[in-house]
Write an enzyme that holds these catalytic residues in place. Sequence first.
Site, short mmCIF file in Angstrom:
data_model
loop_
_atom_site.label_atom_id
_atom_site.label_comp_id
_atom_site.label_asym_id
_atom_site.label_seq_id
_atom_site.Cartn_x
_atom_site.Cartn_y
_atom_site.Cartn_z
N TYR A 21 44.00 4.51 -62.99
CA TYR A 21 42.76 4.64 -61.74
C TYR A 21 42.20 3.89 -61.08
O TYR A 21 41.96 3.69 -60.08
CB TYR A 21 41.37 6.01 -62.21
N GLU A 43 32.89 13.59 -59.48
CA GLU A 43 31.02 12.93 -59.30
C GLU A 43 29.86 13.64 -59.68
O GLU A 43 29.14 12.91 -60.86
CB GLU A 43 30.89 12.07 -58.03
N TRP A 51 32.51 8.38 -67.46
CA TRP A 51 33.72 9.07 -66.52
C TRP A 51 35.01 9.35 -66.84
O TRP A 51 35.80 10.35 -66.00
CB TRP A 51 33.64 7.79 -64.71
#
Length: 203
Positions: A21, A43, A51
């Site tokens: 990522y 988000e 995350w």
Amino acid sequence: MTKTEEQVCGWCGTDPLYRRYHDEEWGVPCADDRILFEFLILESAQAGLNWLTVLRKREGYRAAFANFNAKKVAGFDEQKIEALLLDPGIVRNRKKVESAVSNARLFLEIQREYGSFARYMWGFLDDTPQQNQWESLAQVPATTPLSDAISKDMKKRGFRFFGSTICYAHLQALGFVNDHLLQCFRHRECTELGQAFIPPWKQ
């Protein structure tokens, strides 16, 4: 070539999914509404969580939220929301799931008003990615006047789970700002992508 830990931003660690990522997506300027909507959902789901936890559920979200098709998500009814709350592939928080649906409807309103959600977002930056020059993670802010302004406007429009901190993470992820550290190999690459960035409405 494998990058050493000194050549990447320390926050991504060594987890293969996180590194991919970081190495391929994070900080790349984006004007694609589908991707912007995807990250709006992800988000928002991340609020209060790590995350990486959300990244691991990304495919679950893709399946549950119609491949991040804002029009389809905006049409989700109460029965669909109840079904989503039973889906182990996503974060099963009622307020977050409900906000994903209501945010989708507001997303469509912005598309109608501006032509695209991307044009609305990039308008806050005069269509130009912000290139930062951080030398350490300690220098990277959690919020900025830019994220304050965007989240304030979105809150006024009715968006939920998109406060200034989440907004700034959104800006970092989608290349509105380049927050790769100077020593990270991606800083230069994302700087070049930012310099070459021309949004569709200016082409």
